[in-house]
Design an enzyme around this catalytic site. Structure first.
Site, PDB file in Angstrom:
ATOM      1  N   CYS A 159       0.868  -1.194   0.000  1.00 19.63           N
ATOM      2  CA  CYS A 159       0.000   0.000   0.000  1.00 19.63           C
ATOM      3  C   CYS A 159       0.892   1.227   0.000  1.00 19.63           C
ATOM      4  O   CYS A 159       1.790   1.354   0.841  1.00 19.63           O
ATOM      5  CB  CYS A 159      -0.910  -0.008   1.219  1.00 19.63           C
ATOM      6  SG  CYS A 159      -1.857   1.530   1.424  1.00 19.63           S
TER       7      CYS A 159
ATOM      8  N   CYS B  29     -32.697  25.694  -3.546  1.00 21.37           N
ATOM      9  CA  CYS B  29     -33.313  26.809  -2.837  1.00 21.37           C
ATOM     10  C   CYS B  29     -32.472  27.129  -1.610  1.00 21.37           C
ATOM     11  O   CYS B  29     -32.141  26.240  -0.819  1.00 21.37           O
ATOM     12  CB  CYS B  29     -34.739  26.445  -2.416  1.00 21.37           C
ATOM     13  SG  CYS B  29     -35.512  27.719  -1.377  1.00 21.37           S
TER      14      CYS B  29
ATOM     15  N   CYS C 216     -41.574  57.781   1.990  1.00 24.33           N
ATOM     16  CA  CYS C 216     -41.232  58.741   0.951  1.00 24.33           C
ATOM     17  C   CYS C 216     -40.239  59.776   1.468  1.00 24.33           C
ATOM     18  O   CYS C 216     -40.106  60.017   2.659  1.00 24.33           O
ATOM     19  CB  CYS C 216     -42.479  59.416   0.397  1.00 24.33           C
ATOM     20  SG  CYS C 216     -43.218  60.651   1.462  1.00 24.33           S
TER      21      CYS C 216
ATOM     22  N   CYS D 206     -36.683  67.876   0.524  1.00 19.62           N
ATOM     23  CA  CYS D 206     -36.273  66.499   0.219  1.00 19.62           C
ATOM     24  C   CYS D 206     -35.397  65.971   1.351  1.00 19.62           C
ATOM     25  O   CYS D 206     -34.430  66.627   1.756  1.00 19.62           O
ATOM     26  CB  CYS D 206     -35.501  66.464  -1.108  1.00 19.62           C
ATOM     27  SG  CYS D 206     -34.705  64.874  -1.452  1.00 19.62           S
TER      28      CYS D 206
END
Length: 491
Positions: A136, A225, A307, A321
């Site tokens: 071996c 998945c 928003c 904003c």
């Protein structure tokens, strides 16, 4: 928005192998609106002739047994053609990503070379160097000939050493990667060689699971998945970076990379962006706060909705904003400036320190907008919940049926759908090279952002707008979203 002071196959109950059972899973985003891609398409498309959806993608959800049957069908057909064992045919399929037409072409031109490239047969030169021995090569013990085992390479090892080798690798989660023990020999071990060497049924069961995982992951038309403890497999005809959803655990992900869906950004770019965000998380901490100072009176304000149209009222009123703190009255014509980063054209001629500051400034600009839309999604999930409660209350009070008021729920779901796409435009823009195409992208991005803010404002004040007005705004926002994806979505 006012502000307060101070993110197709059948289901089965059968016992399936779970190839993800030993992987850690990320928690679901608590701010997500479940299934916001479902149930709103008809409301939008019936108002316009252009019903083209750039995200349309055909896929099938397969159980473990269904996907195993598909794999075995391909394997049996190829084994008969190549005249090899089923186990060897599987290794050939893995090596060439189960693209049978390519395998057959290679087999027709050079059958021997095909098996060499698949790592199931050695090259003739290496085969000639092997000498017969009763020792071996691992434990160096003298072994009777019948106890020496070898693959096609003829590298001989005793059964005991083979058993230990296979056991250790399978315990480490290796499937098709179990290979020959000889140095520099890359030959893979067929599964019918490994199974008899595994000492217990538990280990054999693990090996089956790892093999199945490797077979699916190597198949160009299949994806496991990524949902927690979910054994389902997604099958497509043409692999693309498209949105798919498991019909068992409802996990939504990109088919190509199995990460969160990220259109219009491609898979490689979103990986770079998320890595950069993780590496620079401390740098970006200061913009992760929920508060800013009012540009009119400097009082600390906090968003209480999704928003970016801020409306502060106390002893005065301010309309501005949230992102750029500019006056909202003129903001409609300036959205392009709000969402576009202005590069310094002379930065290449300046010092390294100046270039480093400019690079940080650019990153923070895009990260702030990315993070803002993520937080808006979480706030709009709360709005969605309030709308559902309001609909339920009206139905209970005989003020119409659920169907009569469902358009409000669909508006909130479409808003989340548009907001999600807009969030992923910022990594795309960050890595995009300057030029005419980037200018077009930034223009479409600004148009989409403006219509999303209009929709967000109306959804939060749905009682102030009639159904036709709200559905018209839904149609405009969705068309802006589809136009951008049609021109820039990775194919």
């Amino acid at each position: 928005m006012s502000v307060d002071m101070n993110s197709q196959g059948s289901d089965s109950n059968e016992e399936d192998y779970d190839p993800n059972c030993e992987e850690e899973e990320e928690d679901e985003d608590p701010g997500d609106i479940e299934d916001y891609y479902d149930g709103v398409a008809n409301d939008v498309e019936q108002q316009g002739a252009d019903a083209f959806d750039p995200e349309e993608y055909q896929f099938t959800c397969l159980t473990y047994k269904e996907s195993e049957s598909t794999l075995n069908e391909h394997m049996a057909s190829l084994a008969a053609t190549l005249k090899v064992s089923h186990a060897v045919a599987k290794l050939v399929l893995v090596s060439f990503h189960w693209q049978i037409s390519e395998i057959l072409e290679r087999h027709k031109s050079n059958a021997a070379q095909l098996l060499v490239e698949a790592r199931v047969q050695p090259t003739s030169s290496k085969h000639a160097m092997v000498h017969s021995s009763h020792h071996c090569a691992v434990c160096m013990q003298f072994v009777r000939k019948e106890n020496l085992l070898s693959l096609a390479c003829q590298h001989q090892f005793c059964r005991s050493c083979w058993e230990q080798h296979c056991t250790v690798l399978v315990k480490d989660g290796v499937g098709v990667g179990v290979s020959c023990m000889a140095q520099d020999c890359l030959l893979r071990t067929p599964e019918d060689f490994v199974f008899p060497l595994l000492p217990s049924e538990e280990l054999k069961d693990k090996y089956r699971r790892y093999l199945f995982r490797d077979y699916v992951e190597s198949h160009y038309q299949l994806q496991l998945c990524p949902g927690a403890d979910c054994p389902m497999v997604i099958q497509v005809q043409e692999p693309k970076a498209r949105r798919v959803q498991c019909n068992r655990c409802n996990e939504v992900f990109c088919f190509k990379c199995r990460q969160m869906y990220h259109a219009p950004t491609d898979c490689a770019t979103i990986r770079k962006w998320l890595t950069k965000c993780a590496d620079d998380s401390e740098t970006a901490n200061y913009i992760s706060a929920h508060t800013k100072d009012c540009p009119k009176c400097n009082i600390c304000i906090e968003k209480n909705g999704g928003c970016n149209h801020m409306w502060v009222f106390l002893l005065f009123s301010a309309d501005f904003c949230w992102m750029c703190l500019g006056d909202w009255k003129t903001h409609g014509s300036e959205y392009y400036e709000c969402s576009r980063y202005k590069e310094n054209p002379d930065i290449v001629n300046q010092s390294q320190q100046a270039q480093a500051r400019e690079a940080l400034k650019k990153y923070l600009f895009y990260f702030e907008r990315w993070e803002n839309h993520n937080k808006s999604l979480q706030l709009e999930a709360q709005t969605y919940q309030r709308i559902q409660e309001k609909i339920q209350e009206r139905v209970m009070n005989n003020l119409g049926t659920w169907i009569d008021w469902q358009y409000l729920q669909n508006a909130a779901k479409l808003l989340a759908k548009c907001r999600y796409t807009l969030q992923y435009t910022y990594p795309y823009a960050y890595y995009m090279e300057s030029g005419p195409r980037k200018k077009l992208f930034e223009y479409q991005q600004a148009q989409l952002e403006a219509e999303i803010e209009n929709l967000s404002w109306k959804v939060e004040r749905a009682d102030s707008y009639d159904r036709g007005d709200l559905e018209n705004q839904m149609h405009i926002a969705e068309q802006r979203r589809r136009t951008l994806l049609k021109d820039f979505h990775d194919t």
